[in-house]
Write an enzyme that holds these catalytic residues in place. Structure first.
Site, short mmCIF file in Angstrom:
data_model
loop_
_atom_site.label_atom_id
_atom_site.label_comp_id
_atom_site.label_asym_id
_atom_site.label_seq_id
_atom_site.Cartn_x
_atom_site.Cartn_y
_atom_site.Cartn_z
N ARG A 82 13.37 -7.25 11.38
CA ARG A 82 13.60 -6.77 12.76
C ARG A 82 14.48 -7.76 13.52
O ARG A 82 15.33 -7.35 14.32
CB ARG A 82 12.24 -6.57 13.46
CG ARG A 82 12.35 -5.82 14.77
CD ARG A 82 10.99 -5.38 15.27
NE ARG A 82 10.13 -6.52 15.61
CZ ARG A 82 8.85 -6.42 15.97
NH1 ARG A 82 8.26 -5.23 16.01
NH2 ARG A 82 8.15 -7.49 16.26
N LYS A 184 14.28 -6.54 19.93
CA LYS A 184 13.39 -7.46 20.65
C LYS A 184 14.25 -8.52 21.32
O LYS A 184 14.51 -9.59 20.77
CB LYS A 184 12.38 -8.07 19.66
CG LYS A 184 11.03 -8.27 20.28
CD LYS A 184 9.94 -8.49 19.26
CE LYS A 184 8.65 -8.90 19.95
NZ LYS A 184 8.00 -7.78 20.66
N GLU A 220 7.12 3.86 25.78
CA GLU A 220 6.13 2.81 25.50
C GLU A 220 5.83 2.04 26.77
O GLU A 220 6.22 2.45 27.86
CB GLU A 220 6.63 1.90 24.38
CG GLU A 220 7.95 1.20 24.65
CD GLU A 220 8.30 0.16 23.58
OE1 GLU A 220 7.39 -0.54 23.11
OE2 GLU A 220 9.48 0.04 23.24
C1 LIG Z 1 7.01 -6.79 20.46
C2 LIG Z 1 6.95 -5.46 21.10
C3 LIG Z 1 6.03 -4.47 20.71
C4 LIG Z 1 4.96 -4.71 19.70
O1 LIG Z 1 5.47 -4.95 18.42
P1 LIG Z 1 4.57 -5.64 17.30
O2 LIG Z 1 5.50 -5.81 16.16
O3 LIG Z 1 3.47 -4.69 16.98
O4 LIG Z 1 4.06 -6.90 17.88
C5 LIG Z 1 6.10 -3.24 21.33
N1 LIG Z 1 7.01 -2.98 22.30
C6 LIG Z 1 7.90 -3.91 22.70
C7 LIG Z 1 8.85 -3.56 23.78
C8 LIG Z 1 7.91 -5.17 22.12
O5 LIG Z 1 8.78 -6.08 22.54
#
Ligand SMILES: *Cc1c(COP(=O)(O)O)cnc(C)c1O
Length: 341
Positions: A82, A184, A220
């Site tokens: 990722r 991210k 989300e």
């Molecule tokens: C990090 C993150 C998540 C959760 O991802 P994980 O890999 O399960 O920790 C969900 N939404 C956003 C916007 C994120 O930055």
């Protein structure tokens, strides 16, 4: 190895400085071999790309002690992959996945005294990140980068059990279609701060963001994906190109299907369907799953039958199974648990 004398069960989710961190520098077109350092400060030119145009991406994962006393991480290969995608989208040089895994192993091992003991509920949070470091004033990608990893022990996310939260449907958007919602990057968080501070002032724990184009579909929260359980026991989770692909969510989908025999639907979820679900939750590395009891849409309350006292029964089963796999109490699928020492 002697553990640090910390009050593990009462740690919060804050920064506690540990001894060693990892640094690798990208210069002249390549990443160096990387090294551990005790220096927790970063000194950069005032005009560094990260300061001027927010050229920075990050990851988040955890190390913890399993029932049989090993220190492990959970699916770090997915974090590595990722971060490559995040870097590419911001025109940053991807860190080789093998180097990512090696950096995590080195930092966790070097700070093993800070990995909370099994059963404490606490974990070691791992924060890899990368930034443009050389001066850029015209808008363009930097030529030089720094990748770092630090770790910090964090307490049990839910002290005294996971109480369902109340969230609101936000009037702000988190991510644009064809934008950067799926990576991210700190930039996605900077713009969410006003929305979350506003939501907190109004008494809500989190925001539910809708799709920016039509505002009819569920995306989300600022930092966690949604899962829903239908009244007939299916798991439903929103699909959109502007949602961050949560590793916890992907793992829960697998657990639902292969461990619990549930039907899993990964599809567009309309705001109008929310009232029909039996349970709702947020998922991400920090909490694994946080139950949602109520969603408020401009004065209209959507209350899930699972109520405001405890996690819904199906959500609980998902949570118990995934955390059981993580802690070594339940056999993990091949490749999910990386033993560090
Ligand atoms: C990090 C993150 C998540 C959760 O991802 P994980 O890999 O399960 O920790 C969900 N939404 C956003 C916007 C994120 O930055």
């Amino acid at each position: 190895m002697e553990k640090k004398n910390l009050d593990w069960a009462n740690l919060g989710f804050g920064y506690v400085q540990t001894e060693k961190r990892y640094v690798s520098v990208y210069k002249d077109g390549k990443w160096d071999n990387g090294t551990l350092t005790e220096d927790a400060t970063v000194t950069l030119n005032e005009c560094a790309g990260v300061f001027q145009y927010a050229q920075t991406v990050f990851e988040g994962l955890k190390a913890y002690t399993t029932e049989d006393g090993h220190i492990v991480t959970f699916r770090p290969d997915l974090n590595a992959a990722r971060m490559v995608e995040s870097a590419k989208r911001l025109e940053m040089p991807p860190l080789p996945e093998a180097q990512f895994i090696d950096s995590i192993n080195q930092v966790v091992k070097a700070n093993a005294a800070y990995v909370p003991p099994y059963g404490s509920g606490a974990t070691l949070y791992i924060r890899p990140y990368m930034m443009g470091t050389n001066p850029v004033i015209g808008v363009k990608p930097a030529d030089e980068y720094m990748y770092r990893v630090f770790v910090t022990p964090v307490g049990p996310y839910f002290k005294g059990g996971a109480k369902p939260i109340t969230i609101k449907i936000s009037d702000f958007d988190r991510a644009a279609p064809n934008g950067t919602g799926h990576i991210k990057a700190g930039l996605n968080y900077a713009m969410s701060l006003h929305a979350i501070v506003t939501a907190h002032e109004e008494g809500y724990a989190e925001n539910m963001y809708l799709d920016a184009a039509t505002r009819t579909k569920v995306e989300e929260t600022g930092g966690a994906n949604f899962i829903f359980i239908t009244k007939d026991g299916k798991m439903v989770t929103p699909k959109s190109d502007s949602i961050l692909p949560s590793i916890t969510r992907r793992s829960l989908m697998y657990v639902a299907e292969h461990y619990l025999g549930m039907t899993v639907e990964h599809r567009e979820v309309y705001k109008d369907e929310l009232k029909d679900f039996a349970e709702a939750g947020l998922c991400g590395t920090a909490a694994v799953v946080s139950p949602v009891g109520k969603i408020v849409d401009h004065g209209t309350e959507i209350c899930f039958p699972s109520g405001m006292d405890e996690m819904g029964p199906v959500t609980k089963k998902l949570y118990d199974t995934l955390t059981g796999i993580q802690m070594g109490r339940i056999e993990a699928p091949e490749g999910w648990i990386h033993t560090i020492c």
